[in-house]
Design an enzyme around this catalytic site. Structure first.
Site, PDB file in Angstrom:
ATOM      1  N   ILE A 282       0.861  -1.169   0.000  1.00  0.00           N
ATOM      2  CA  ILE A 282       0.000   0.000   0.000  1.00  0.00           C
ATOM      3  C   ILE A 282       0.902   1.224   0.000  1.00  0.00           C
ATOM      4  CG2 ILE A 282      -1.931  -1.160   1.116  1.00  0.00           C
ATOM      5  CD1 ILE A 282      -1.132   0.056   3.754  1.00  0.00           C
ATOM      6  N   ASP A 283       0.381   2.343  -0.472  1.00  0.00           N
ATOM      7  CA  ASP A 283       1.194   3.557  -0.599  1.00  0.00           C
ATOM      8  C   ASP A 283       1.759   3.981   0.744  1.00  0.00           C
ATOM      9  OD1 ASP A 283       0.485   3.621  -3.257  1.00  0.00           O
ATOM     10  OD2 ASP A 283      -1.142   5.054  -2.968  1.00  0.00           O
ATOM     11  N   ARG A 284       2.859   4.692   0.696  1.00  0.00           N
ATOM     12  CA  ARG A 284       3.487   5.209   1.914  1.00  0.00           C
ATOM     13  C   ARG A 284       2.505   6.056   2.717  1.00  0.00           C
ATOM     14  NH1 ARG A 284       6.719   9.535   3.850  1.00  0.00           N
ATOM     15  NH2 ARG A 284       6.358  10.775   1.979  1.00  0.00           N
TER      16      ARG A 284
END
Length: 306
Positions: A143-145
């Protein structure tokens, strides 16, 4: 079918960081050291010299690279990636489940899942390897930062393939929550949103274009209060930034998004204003045991965000 055992790396994991690898292709460099210095200009000559003299640069056969060793190809060379200065991210992950095969972790915002750019020791993977001593740990998805919530990890290489296959075959259900702006009498969302996503001119972004849809999200409004709505987002496909772009396209960009609609400059993190996007739950039939596994993040989004 017998699964092939992964090759043994010539360098062990150290302080949670596994060795990086670079392939030597045909070229004019007189020595391997000169190739490395040119190939990675962000690393100084002095730094490469120190690594080589410390025997921290090894070829695929386990033979140390020396400063005078002549360049040869094809050959793989392994080394440890390091950062001279890495900013601390003041949020901690929470381990929700662990057995011999799987690890489920609730990731805080601002922490990347794997090492990238200016993040190494602060990445979730390295943090967990250091904390748990699991050198073979591998994330099954990312998942994105900026996004918080659930991340599933494989503990053992021997069974990893069975779990990895769940994702392209869509045998795992993932649900997200997001807080977006809402205008009574104006805002509305479809039950299903589809569009075609392609890379934008800036590598950080993607955009919608006309054409056959390659992304699909199911959307449900869970609550509306104080000019904001809490959405349940269920991605059918897993395109980069899919949920963020779909919300933006519907005129309700996710609160505190540093990329859409406006890309903020690098280093503009505001720890007081995390992206209001949460990987809330995931469930699947365990391919090894046949049991239903379900996990839910204890994290809650702010319906009246800062």
């Amino acid at each position: 079918m017998t699964r092939r055992k992964p090759p043994q790396l010539p360098l062990p994991t150290r302080d949670g960081v596994g060795p990086s690898c670079v392939g030597l292709s045909a070229g004019p460099w007189p020595t391997i050291a000169e190739f490395l210095i040119e190939r990675f200009p962000a690393i100084t000559r002095a730094a490469w010299t120190a690594r080589i003299e410390a025997n921290d640069v090894i070829d695929e056969h386990g033979v140390p690279v020396t400063l005078a060793r002549r360049y040869q190809s094809p050959l793989r060379v392994y080394y440890y990636r390091t950062l001279e200065a890495e900013a601390h991210i003041p949020f901690e992950e929470q381990i929700l489940f662990q057995d011999d095969e799987l690890l489920v972790v609730d990731k805080p915002p601002f922490v990347p899942v794997t090492p990238t750019g200016k993040y190494l020791q602060q990445s979730l993977l390295v943090r967990l390897k250091r904390k748990l001593g699991l050198d073979d740990l591998v994330p099954m998805h990312r998942i994105d930062r900026s996004t918080s919530g659930l991340v599933l990890f494989s503990v053992r290489a021997a069974t990893r393939g069975a779990y990895q296959a769940m994702f392209p075959e869509r045998r795992i259900d993932k649900h997200y929550e997001a807080v977006v702006p809402w205008q009574e009498g104006v805002s509305s969302v479809p039950e299903t949103y589809r569009s075609r996503l392609v890379d934008d001119d800036h590598f950080m972004r993607v955009r919608e274009v006309p054409g056959e849809p390659n992304s699909e999200t199911h959307i449900a409004v869970q609550e509306v209060r104080d000019g904001h709505a809490l959405l349940k987002l269920s991605p059918v496909t897993g395109r980069k930034h899919q949920l963020r772009v779909h919300c933006q396209a519907l005129g309700m960009p996710i609160v505190n998004d540093p990329i859409y609609p406006v890309l903020l400059p690098e280093g503009a993190d505001d720890f007081d204003k995390p992206l209001q996007l949460l990987a809330k739950s995931l469930s699947f039939i365990d391919p090894l045991t046949g049991e239903r596994r379900s996990f839910t993040s204890p994290r809650q989004l702010l319906l009246t965000p800062r």
